[in-house]
Design a protein around this motif. Sequence first.
Motif, short mmCIF file in Angstrom:
data_model
loop_
_atom_site.label_atom_id
_atom_site.label_comp_id
_atom_site.label_asym_id
_atom_site.label_seq_id
_atom_site.Cartn_x
_atom_site.Cartn_y
_atom_site.Cartn_z
N VAL A 1 22.26 6.83 62.29
CA VAL A 1 23.34 7.77 62.60
C VAL A 1 23.40 8.81 61.50
O VAL A 1 23.48 8.46 60.31
CB VAL A 1 24.70 7.05 62.71
CG1 VAL A 1 25.82 8.05 62.95
CG2 VAL A 1 24.68 5.99 63.79
N LEU A 2 23.32 10.08 61.87
CA LEU A 2 23.53 11.16 60.92
C LEU A 2 24.98 11.60 61.07
O LEU A 2 25.36 12.12 62.12
CB LEU A 2 22.60 12.34 61.21
CG LEU A 2 21.22 12.32 60.58
CD1 LEU A 2 20.40 11.18 61.16
CD2 LEU A 2 20.53 13.64 60.75
N GLY A 3 25.78 11.36 60.05
CA GLY A 3 27.21 11.64 60.10
C GLY A 3 27.54 13.11 60.18
O GLY A 3 26.68 13.97 59.97
N PRO A 4 28.80 13.44 60.47
CA PRO A 4 29.21 14.83 60.67
C PRO A 4 29.02 15.72 59.43
O PRO A 4 28.87 16.92 59.55
CB PRO A 4 30.69 14.74 61.04
CG PRO A 4 31.03 13.31 61.11
CD PRO A 4 29.87 12.50 60.72
N GLU A 5 29.01 15.14 58.25
CA GLU A 5 28.84 15.92 57.01
C GLU A 5 27.40 15.91 56.52
O GLU A 5 27.12 16.38 55.42
CB GLU A 5 29.76 15.36 55.91
CG GLU A 5 31.24 15.38 56.29
CD GLU A 5 31.75 16.79 56.56
OE1 GLU A 5 31.37 17.72 55.82
OE2 GLU A 5 32.52 16.97 57.52
N THR A 6 26.47 15.40 57.33
CA THR A 6 25.07 15.27 56.93
C THR A 6 24.25 16.47 57.39
O THR A 6 24.42 16.96 58.51
CB THR A 6 24.45 13.99 57.54
OG1 THR A 6 25.23 12.87 57.13
CG2 THR A 6 23.03 13.81 57.11
N TYR B 1 18.82 7.17 68.13
CA TYR B 1 19.39 7.98 67.06
C TYR B 1 20.60 8.75 67.55
O TYR B 1 20.57 9.34 68.62
CB TYR B 1 18.34 8.97 66.54
CG TYR B 1 17.16 8.28 65.91
CD1 TYR B 1 17.11 8.05 64.55
CD2 TYR B 1 16.09 7.84 66.70
CE1 TYR B 1 16.03 7.40 63.97
CE2 TYR B 1 15.00 7.19 66.13
CZ TYR B 1 14.98 6.97 64.77
OH TYR B 1 13.92 6.33 64.22
N LEU B 2 21.65 8.77 66.73
CA LEU B 2 22.88 9.51 67.01
C LEU B 2 23.03 10.56 65.92
O LEU B 2 23.07 10.22 64.73
CB LEU B 2 24.08 8.57 67.02
CG LEU B 2 25.46 9.21 67.14
CD1 LEU B 2 25.61 9.98 68.45
CD2 LEU B 2 26.55 8.15 67.02
N VAL B 3 23.12 11.82 66.31
CA VAL B 3 23.25 12.92 65.36
C VAL B 3 24.60 13.59 65.56
O VAL B 3 24.88 14.13 66.62
CB VAL B 3 22.10 13.95 65.54
CG1 VAL B 3 22.28 15.12 64.59
CG2 VAL B 3 20.75 13.27 65.32
N CYS B 4 25.42 13.53 64.51
CA CYS B 4 26.74 14.15 64.54
C CYS B 4 26.80 15.37 63.63
O CYS B 4 27.71 16.17 63.72
CB CYS B 4 27.81 13.16 64.10
SG CYS B 4 27.82 11.64 65.04
N LEU C 1 16.28 6.64 72.54
CA LEU C 1 17.37 7.52 72.94
C LEU C 1 17.74 8.45 71.80
O LEU C 1 17.84 8.02 70.65
CB LEU C 1 18.58 6.65 73.34
CG LEU C 1 19.92 7.34 73.54
CD1 LEU C 1 19.88 8.29 74.73
CD2 LEU C 1 21.01 6.29 73.74
N PHE C 2 17.98 9.71 72.12
CA PHE C 2 18.44 10.69 71.15
C PHE C 2 19.76 11.25 71.67
O PHE C 2 19.83 11.73 72.80
CB PHE C 2 17.44 11.83 70.99
CG PHE C 2 17.90 12.92 70.06
CD1 PHE C 2 17.61 12.86 68.71
CD2 PHE C 2 18.63 13.99 70.54
CE1 PHE C 2 18.05 13.86 67.85
CE2 PHE C 2 19.07 15.00 69.70
CZ PHE C 2 18.77 14.94 68.35
N VAL C 3 20.82 11.19 70.84
CA VAL C 3 22.12 11.73 71.22
C VAL C 3 22.54 12.76 70.18
O VAL C 3 22.62 12.46 68.99
CB VAL C 3 23.20 10.63 71.32
CG1 VAL C 3 24.56 11.23 71.64
CG2 VAL C 3 22.82 9.60 72.36
N LEU C 4 22.81 13.99 70.63
CA LEU C 4 23.41 15.01 69.79
C LEU C 4 24.87 15.11 70.19
O LEU C 4 25.20 15.57 71.28
CB LEU C 4 22.70 16.36 69.97
CG LEU C 4 23.22 17.49 69.09
CD1 LEU C 4 22.98 17.18 67.61
CD2 LEU C 4 22.58 18.81 69.46
#
Length: 142
Positions: free
Chosen positions: A24-29, A41-44, A56-59
Amino acid sequence: MRELIRKLVRRRRRTLDRARFSAVLGPETFFRGTLRGKDNYLVCGQAEADADLDGLFVLALGGRWRGSITAAHIVIAGEVRGNVSARVKLEIAASARILGHLRSPVIAMAEGAVHEGAIRMVKRTRMICFDERRQDEEKKDD
């Protein structure tokens, strides 16, 4: 984690119902480079990268991606500047903003999503247009 995902993409998605994210890439990353792997992967946050994934890739809503995205399943609720290629299914939420070409055998785009570019459907040529029906289910869950 499931509640966080619902908030980040605003609605439940069938693709996400059983997903477990290994990264997970957090919102401040901020990430720059290449993302490769077989996991989900979850990208915030923000990224200037190319992704080539087997999972799975989620933006998420609020996420920004500059570069190409290739994965088996893709859910976009944020902003993309680059080409998006899903091998199985591409889901585009109403909050999504995409500037680039789309390629997938199955594409589901919610009303309100913005896309500027070409769409190429490979293998099965089926376009899915839908109105979000899970809205009523979410109110019952709350």
